[in-house]
Design a protein around this motif. Structure first.
Motif: not given
Ligand code: TRP
Length: 452
Positions: A27-28, A32-33, A105, A109, A226-227, A232, A324, A327-328, A381
């Motif tokens: 998820s992380a 974002g990364n 998001i 995304y 975010f990362s 959320m 990711s 997970s959202l 967020l």
């Protein structure tokens, strides 16, 4: 895939410790990364930004991550149900904020994830287009962008329909190790480029002028949230599928470090690549698409090597985006299951369809996408993070402490008190300042957008 909703008395759960950790790391670790982080770092003075980001991850990110873990495992439900269980009806309503954030998001995304799929296909079927800017224009507009977004949502929905063990856990166990290997491989490859050194210099030497720039501070703070997928209820929802024997402080630390490790390693690839090809100016243009134009352009100029490396790069982006997105979508799905007693399949499909439809707007208009990223990816967020810190630090702090201790070894138990103190005194003011400044900027951005 004949998963039924939780049989009476039993909530779904992860099968293994590693399954939970990899799902949370999945998820992380995402766009974002590999896209937002290098891009922000190049805007924010290289190492200056990286250092600020580390500071916020330690002071704000890890405490909030553990707060979400504790609330979810104690409450045994999605955000609305868990916060209601621990804090009463009103707090349950705060959980709705999280569901809204997840919905919005994911809808943009998934559009970006669709672009990555399309670039991966380019590399697979032919080559990266020589005119990268034109190609990005095609990819990020029109029916093609809509189609790939909808396709990506379909894949995400299929995984979530599969359930916690057979869908989410299995996908993470399979994809995350592959992602780690490819990201490290790409960074090693980038080290062999002529002029890589110049890239490392910019990335790793601090530009001290930026230290006094509040915009960079805020960007670092919101990127830290975010990362780690905070603010959320994504981490909260995953933790609700745990039993009490998992060591939460330890798991949270592992997740935070792998997230940082992948972001940092992605920078070790992107900076040398950009600098060895003299593309700094293209990235500096500071739009959502900067890296999406600069990198394919770089790959295109490198012939067949570029094609292979580029394929790996975009596949890794798509894989990161998928774990990711899962997970959202799970936050929305689990909330529908909790609140309306829907079976998993109906909840996931319904949520997936609504998000697919919402995403048509950002797919057709990149200005809308940028705006949604500001409103949902930053403002909502930050608001969510503030709510969680207050909830965990004040309203439910006894339960949170107790939950963080359960399953933790003695050494890790010693961290629990400082974590709760941070949630109480440190996190709320920091996040509130960032929220305030983000509100002003978002209002300005909305105004500018409406003005055309
Ligand atoms: N953390 C993911 C990334 O870095 C994105 C993400 C997934 C996310 N779930 C989230 C961001 C929840 C905010 C909240 O790409």
């Amino acid at each position: 895939m004949e998963r039924v909703s939780a049989p009476s008395g039993g909530r779904e759960s992860f099968g293994t410790r590693a399954g939970f950790i990899l799902a949370a790391a999945g998820s992380a670790i995402g766009l974002g990364n590999m896209w937002r982080f290098p891009y922000l770092a190049s805007e924010g003075g290289g190492a200056t930004f990286v250092l600020m980001y580390i500071v916020f991850t330690m002071l704000v990110g890890i405490p909030l991550l553990l707060a979400e873990f504790a609330i979810g495992r104690r409450g045994q439900g999605a955000p609305v149900a868990s916060m209601r269980a621990l804090g009463g009806r009103r707090w349950g309503r705060v959980g709705l904020l999280f569901v809204a954030a997840g919905l919005f998001i994911l809808s943009y995304y998934s559009v970006i994830a669709g672009w990555t799929l399309r670039y991966a296909l380019d590399a697979l079927l032919g080559d990266f287009a020589p005119s990268a800017a034109d190609r990005f224009g095609e990819i990020s507009s029109g029916t093609g962008a809509v189609a790939f977004h909808v396709g990506f949502m379909a894949i995400t929905t299929l995984v979530v329909v599969g359930g916690v063990k057979a869908g989410i856990e299995r996908t993470s166990l399979l994809l995350m190790p592959a992602l780690f290997v490819i990201v490290v491989g790409l960074a090693i490859w980038a080290a062999t480029l002529p002029g890589a050194h110049a890239g490392y210099l910019v990335y790793l030497s601090p530009d001290l002028d930026e230290i006094t720039n509040p915009a960079i501070w805020r960007a670092a703070a919101s990127q830290a949230l975010f990362s780690l997928s905070l603010g959320m209820g994504g981490m909260l929802t995953f933790a609700s599928y745990l039993r009490r024997d998992q060591n939460l402080p330890e798991s949270g630390t592992v997740v935070a470090f792998s997230d940082f490790g992948v972001a940092f390693t992605a920078g070790l690839m992107v900076f040398p690549l950009i600098h060895s090809l003299g593309l700094q100016a293209a990235v500096g243009e500071s739009t959502v698409g900067a890296l999406f134009i600069a990198l394919p352009g770089a790959f295109a100029s490198m012939g067949s090597v570029g094609r292979v490396v580029g394929l790996f790069f975009f596949v890794v982006l798509a894989v990161g985006a998928l774990t990711s997105a899962i997970s959202l979508l799970e936050v929305v799905t689990a909330s529908l299951m909790d609140e309306f007693r829907l079976p998993r399949r109906a909840a996931a499909t319904g949520a997936g369809v609504v998000i697919a439809v919402l995403g048509v707007f950002p797919a057709l208009d990149i200005g809308v996408l940028g705006l949604m990223d500001k409103i949902a990816g930053e403002l909502l967020l930050l608001a969510g993070a503030l709510a969680i810190a207050i909830f965990a630090g004040w309203r439910a702090s006894v339960a949170v402490q107790d939950e963080l201790r359960a399953g933790a070894s003695r050494r890790w138990q010693a961290c629990v008190r400082p974590i709760v103190l941070a949630l109480r005194w440190l996190v709320p003011p920091i996040v509130a300042v960032a929220l305030f400044s983000s509100m002003r900027e978002t209002l300005a951005a909305v105004g500018a957008f409406l003005a055309g």
